[in-house]
Write a protein that holds these residues in place. Sequence first.
Motif, PDB file in Angstrom:
ATOM      1  N   PHE A 100       7.487 -34.731  -8.742  1.00  0.00           N
ATOM      2  CA  PHE A 100       6.334 -35.450  -9.283  1.00  0.00           C
ATOM      3  C   PHE A 100       6.831 -36.765  -9.875  1.00  0.00           C
ATOM      4  CE2 PHE A 100       7.997 -32.674 -12.542  1.00  0.00           C
ATOM      5  CZ  PHE A 100       8.068 -33.483 -13.664  1.00  0.00           C
ATOM      6  N   ALA A 101       5.962 -37.754  -9.899  1.00  0.00           N
ATOM      7  CA  ALA A 101       6.340 -39.091 -10.347  1.00  0.00           C
ATOM      8  C   ALA A 101       6.192 -39.225 -11.859  1.00  0.00           C
ATOM      9  CB  ALA A 101       5.474 -40.134  -9.646  1.00  0.00           C
ATOM     10  N   PRO A 102       6.850 -40.223 -12.461  1.00  0.00           N
ATOM     11  CA  PRO A 102       6.619 -40.497 -13.888  1.00  0.00           C
ATOM     12  C   PRO A 102       5.154 -40.832 -14.144  1.00  0.00           C
ATOM     13  CG  PRO A 102       8.573 -41.652 -13.103  1.00  0.00           C
ATOM     14  CD  PRO A 102       7.895 -41.093 -11.892  1.00  0.00           C
ATOM     15  N   THR A 103       4.673 -40.479 -15.312  1.00  0.00           N
ATOM     16  CA  THR A 103       3.278 -40.730 -15.676  1.00  0.00           C
ATOM     17  C   THR A 103       3.020 -42.228 -15.827  1.00  0.00           C
ATOM     18  OG1 THR A 103       3.247 -38.630 -16.864  1.00  0.00           O
ATOM     19  CG2 THR A 103       1.469 -40.177 -17.341  1.00  0.00           C
ATOM     20  N   VAL A 104       1.894 -42.691 -15.278  1.00  0.00           N
ATOM     21  CA  VAL A 104       1.503 -44.099 -15.391  1.00  0.00           C
ATOM     22  C   VAL A 104       0.080 -44.178 -15.937  1.00  0.00           C
ATOM     23  CG1 VAL A 104       2.998 -44.845 -13.512  1.00  0.00           C
ATOM     24  CG2 VAL A 104       0.653 -44.152 -13.013  1.00  0.00           C
ATOM     25  N   ARG A 105      -0.268 -45.354 -16.458  1.00  0.00           N
ATOM     26  CA  ARG A 105      -1.630 -45.608 -16.947  1.00  0.00           C
ATOM     27  C   ARG A 105      -2.437 -46.291 -15.852  1.00  0.00           C
ATOM     28  NH1 ARG A 105      -1.636 -49.094 -21.995  1.00  0.00           N
ATOM     29  NH2 ARG A 105      -3.702 -48.201 -22.336  1.00  0.00           N
ATOM     30  N   LYS A 106      -3.676 -45.836 -15.659  1.00  0.00           N
ATOM     31  CA  LYS A 106      -4.548 -46.414 -14.643  1.00  0.00           C
ATOM     32  C   LYS A 106      -5.832 -46.919 -15.300  1.00  0.00           C
ATOM     33  CE  LYS A 106      -3.968 -46.419 -10.825  1.00  0.00           C
ATOM     34  NZ  LYS A 106      -3.296 -47.373  -9.916  1.00  0.00           N
ATOM     35  N   ASP A 107      -6.275 -48.103 -14.867  1.00  0.00           N
ATOM     36  CA  ASP A 107      -7.510 -48.687 -15.366  1.00  0.00           C
ATOM     37  C   ASP A 107      -8.685 -48.036 -14.653  1.00  0.00           C
ATOM     38  OD1 ASP A 107      -9.543 -50.215 -16.356  1.00  0.00           O
ATOM     39  OD2 ASP A 107      -8.672 -52.149 -15.819  1.00  0.00           O
ATOM     40  N   ALA A 108      -9.637 -47.524 -15.412  1.00  0.00           N
ATOM     41  CA  ALA A 108     -10.777 -46.813 -14.830  1.00  0.00           C
ATOM     42  C   ALA A 108     -11.861 -47.747 -14.323  1.00  0.00           C
ATOM     43  CB  ALA A 108     -11.372 -45.849 -15.856  1.00  0.00           C
ATOM     44  N   ASN A 109     -11.830 -49.020 -14.696  1.00  0.00           N
ATOM     45  CA  ASN A 109     -12.896 -49.945 -14.326  1.00  0.00           C
ATOM     46  C   ASN A 109     -12.656 -50.562 -12.958  1.00  0.00           C
ATOM     47  OD1 ASN A 109     -14.179 -49.556 -16.825  1.00  0.00           O
ATOM     48  ND2 ASN A 109     -12.862 -51.089 -17.782  1.00  0.00           N
ATOM     49  N   ILE A 110     -13.726 -51.085 -12.370  1.00  0.00           N
ATOM     50  CA  ILE A 110     -13.657 -51.768 -11.083  1.00  0.00           C
ATOM     51  C   ILE A 110     -14.079 -53.220 -11.283  1.00  0.00           C
ATOM     52  CG2 ILE A 110     -14.464 -51.834  -8.696  1.00  0.00           C
ATOM     53  CD1 ILE A 110     -15.098 -48.936  -8.843  1.00  0.00           C
ATOM     54  N   GLY A 111     -13.112 -54.102 -11.463  1.00  0.00           N
ATOM     55  CA  GLY A 111     -13.401 -55.531 -11.525  1.00  0.00           C
ATOM     56  C   GLY A 111     -14.325 -55.960 -12.637  1.00  0.00           C
ATOM     57  N   LYS A 112     -14.323 -55.239 -13.751  1.00  0.00           N
ATOM     58  CA  LYS A 112     -15.190 -55.611 -14.871  1.00  0.00           C
ATOM     59  C   LYS A 112     -14.401 -56.407 -15.900  1.00  0.00           C
ATOM     60  CE  LYS A 112     -18.444 -51.739 -14.610  1.00  0.00           C
ATOM     61  NZ  LYS A 112     -19.035 -50.593 -15.359  1.00  0.00           N
ATOM     62  N   SER A 113     -15.075 -57.353 -16.515  1.00  0.00           N
ATOM     63  CA  SER A 113     -14.452 -58.091 -17.608  1.00  0.00           C
ATOM     64  C   SER A 113     -14.619 -57.302 -18.898  1.00  0.00           C
ATOM     65  CB  SER A 113     -15.095 -59.478 -17.735  1.00  0.00           C
ATOM     66  OG  SER A 113     -16.479 -59.345 -18.005  1.00  0.00           O
ATOM     67  N   GLY A 114     -13.847 -57.662 -19.894  1.00  0.00           N
ATOM     68  CA  GLY A 114     -13.938 -56.972 -21.171  1.00  0.00           C
ATOM     69  C   GLY A 114     -12.832 -55.953 -21.318  1.00  0.00           C
ATOM     70  N   PRO A 115     -12.904 -55.133 -22.362  1.00  0.00           N
ATOM     71  CA  PRO A 115     -11.836 -54.170 -22.637  1.00  0.00           C
ATOM     72  C   PRO A 115     -11.712 -53.140 -21.519  1.00  0.00           C
ATOM     73  CG  PRO A 115     -13.745 -53.731 -24.025  1.00  0.00           C
ATOM     74  CD  PRO A 115     -13.992 -55.046 -23.360  1.00  0.00           C
ATOM     75  N   SER A 116     -10.481 -52.786 -21.169  1.00  0.00           N
ATOM     76  CA  SER A 116     -10.228 -51.817 -20.115  1.00  0.00           C
ATOM     77  C   SER A 116     -10.180 -50.409 -20.677  1.00  0.00           C
ATOM     78  CB  SER A 116      -8.913 -52.134 -19.398  1.00  0.00           C
ATOM     79  OG  SER A 116      -8.957 -53.394 -18.778  1.00  0.00           O
ATOM     80  N   THR A 117     -10.471 -49.446 -19.827  1.00  0.00           N
ATOM     81  CA  THR A 117     -10.383 -48.035 -20.168  1.00  0.00           C
ATOM     82  C   THR A 117      -9.292 -47.412 -19.321  1.00  0.00           C
ATOM     83  OG1 THR A 117     -12.750 -47.968 -20.656  1.00  0.00           O
ATOM     84  CG2 THR A 117     -11.636 -45.871 -20.317  1.00  0.00           C
ATOM     85  N   PHE A 118      -8.342 -46.761 -19.966  1.00  0.00           N
ATOM     86  CA  PHE A 118      -7.190 -46.246 -19.250  1.00  0.00           C
ATOM     87  C   PHE A 118      -7.134 -44.721 -19.312  1.00  0.00           C
ATOM     88  CE2 PHE A 118      -5.953 -50.560 -20.365  1.00  0.00           C
ATOM     89  CZ  PHE A 118      -5.386 -51.017 -19.176  1.00  0.00           C
TER      90      PHE A 118
END
Length: 296
Positions: free
Chosen positions: A193-211
């Motif tokens: 299994f790979a090391p854990t990474v953070r992924k952005d849940a939004n699709i091309g939205k401006s403003g604060p990101s949700t990870f």
Amino acid sequence: LLTTDANRKKQSFHWSAIIDFPWEELCELWLNACNAFERGDPMPKLQFYQKRLAMMMDEELMLRHGVQLPRLVYDVKSDWADELYRFLTVDRQDEDKFWWTVRAWSNERTRRLGFGMCYGFAAIEEIRERFKVPKSRTLIDSGHLPKGDYGVYQACARYGWIALKGDKEASYVHLQWTGAGQSRIARKSLKSFAPTVRKDANIGKSGPSTFCLLVRFSKNAMNQAVEGLIKSGRWEEPAGQLDDKMEIEYNEQMAARIRKSGRNRRGETEVWYQEMPNDHARDLANEQCCAAMMTG
């Protein structure tokens, strides 16, 4: 009725070779076919069913006939003294449908506590609470609709779950740092299994990101891990209720994957698993093994 060339029909008959074939030779053919199947070549076994036993058989049907899951009498609601962890794994499908399973793990064995199908992320959270699974040990496949307001990443960020994604990689590099300051040394290790990474849940939205957190894993390695646990008798299923509709569905889904082998361009033997359409329980089993390996 006068038989003419116009209405004459051919009649054919078939029977099992057990009736008139030497049993010693038949047993040898069967054992050789079983050995080939274990090496990843299903054709001799398939041909034995079709040509020697005169049975209608294909690869998917052969798997459903052949799967033998270890059964044990235990109460899924009672405490298990050997339990160290329990995980809820989820597989998302179209139309907001989810397959799920809960398993308890010890150092040596794993027991199934629940399996089913539901609709919506809120239902998954209710199942997590009912089985008392920690949020950080709830893992959901993100191969289908990962991003967006109703995507898997958004749900993981909201509920505190972990997103998973299986791929074709055989292993992943992990770095472990030792020492301090300029004398720090990075040691490399390979894991399934790979090391854990953070992924952005939004699709091309401006403003604060949700990870959310995402872990990729080797599908082939996890398939082999599940197969090894089943064959060694350490993959335990509850006894009884084998005629239950959902239990029949579970058995068919666990059987819907076949091990194959062949040689690559370098002449090396490779093993892979052919996936069938209705193999969600096997995907959930792979996710369970990934979760167990992540916790050591």
